[in-house]
Scaffold this motif. Sequence first.
Motif, PDB file in Angstrom:
ATOM      1  N   ALA A   1     -36.399  -1.851  27.159  1.00 40.20           N
ATOM      2  CA  ALA A   1     -35.648  -1.228  28.360  1.00 40.20           C
ATOM      3  C   ALA A   1     -34.152  -1.590  27.826  1.00 40.20           C
ATOM      4  N   ALA A   2     -33.882  -3.046  27.986  1.00 38.52           N
ATOM      5  CA  ALA A   2     -32.517  -3.093  28.155  1.00 38.52           C
ATOM      6  C   ALA A   2     -32.118  -3.272  26.678  1.00 38.52           C
ATOM      7  N   TRP A   3     -32.444  -3.310  25.405  1.00 41.53           N
ATOM      8  CA  TRP A   3     -32.125  -3.202  24.288  1.00 41.53           C
ATOM      9  C   TRP A   3     -32.001  -1.765  23.750  1.00 41.53           C
ATOM     10  N   ASP A   4     -33.235  -1.030  24.380  1.00 43.37           N
ATOM     11  CA  ASP A   4     -33.051   0.429  24.388  1.00 43.37           C
ATOM     12  C   ASP A   4     -32.198   1.704  24.145  1.00 43.37           C
ATOM     13  N   ASN A   5     -31.227   0.874  24.956  1.00 47.41           N
ATOM     14  CA  ASN A   5     -30.137   1.470  26.286  1.00 47.41           C
ATOM     15  C   ASN A   5     -28.676   0.701  26.114  1.00 47.41           C
ATOM     16  N   LEU A   6     -28.961  -0.153  25.202  1.00 42.84           N
ATOM     17  CA  LEU A   6     -27.493  -0.399  24.652  1.00 42.84           C
ATOM     18  C   LEU A   6     -27.101   0.572  23.184  1.00 42.84           C
ATOM     19  N   PRO A   7     -25.489   0.790  24.674  1.00 40.93           N
ATOM     20  CA  PRO A   7     -24.821   1.336  23.401  1.00 40.93           C
ATOM     21  C   PRO A   7     -24.559   1.137  22.280  1.00 40.93           C
ATOM     22  N   GLY A   8     -24.797   2.288  21.317  1.00 46.07           N
ATOM     23  CA  GLY A   8     -24.426   2.734  19.529  1.00 46.07           C
ATOM     24  C   GLY A   8     -25.972   1.942  18.638  1.00 46.07           C
TER      25      GLY A   8
ATOM     26  N   CYS B   1     -32.663  -6.930  16.598  1.00 46.04           N
ATOM     27  CA  CYS B   1     -33.075  -6.652  18.346  1.00 46.04           C
ATOM     28  C   CYS B   1     -33.487  -5.697  18.698  1.00 46.04           C
ATOM     29  N   MET B   2     -32.893  -4.676  18.055  1.00 45.85           N
ATOM     30  CA  MET B   2     -32.967  -3.596  18.188  1.00 45.85           C
ATOM     31  C   MET B   2     -34.417  -2.569  18.039  1.00 45.85           C
ATOM     32  N   GLY B   3     -34.690  -2.875  17.099  1.00 46.75           N
ATOM     33  CA  GLY B   3     -35.319  -1.982  16.312  1.00 46.75           C
ATOM     34  C   GLY B   3     -37.616  -2.938  16.970  1.00 46.75           C
ATOM     35  N   ASP B   4     -37.039  -4.596  17.094  1.00 45.27           N
ATOM     36  CA  ASP B   4     -38.205  -5.981  17.418  1.00 45.27           C
ATOM     37  C   ASP B   4     -39.501  -5.151  16.858  1.00 45.27           C
ATOM     38  N   THR B   5     -39.585  -5.102  14.794  1.00 46.00           N
ATOM     39  CA  THR B   5     -40.217  -4.988  14.605  1.00 46.00           C
ATOM     40  C   THR B   5     -40.512  -6.108  13.384  1.00 46.00           C
TER      41      THR B   5
END
Length: 122
Positions: free
Chosen positions: A27-34, A91-95
């Motif tokens: 939730a924190a990463w998915d809502n970061l601007p950009g 960190c954004m994708g966590d793949t």
Amino acid sequence: MLTELLAAHGDFTPGRWVPCPRVSDRAAWDNLPGFDRWLSGGGEAARAGRRVPALPLNLWTDFTRTGNRARYEHAYFARRRTLCRLVMAECMGDTGEFLPRIADYLWAICEESAWQLPAHNS
């Protein structure tokens, strides 16, 4: 002033303060601007097949010989910019897609003979 600023913004007790969300906190990463920009920037850096920029001795000594800072600093900061893009994209994708390239950049930075710029080596 820094102490007051830190105290006003939360608990900075060693071992308890977390400078950024854990990668599992989606939730924190998915809502970061950009979000899309970070993800695509890391993807572009990884897929371009770029090699870690070399920092040979002749670039280091170039400042001593000629006073030119730019050639060494260009490669030095390119390493750090690309690492930042890769880490943020992971960190954004966590793949796990970016982990091998992140490891390459971290290894190269750790192997540097010095972590200061030649112009500050006095």
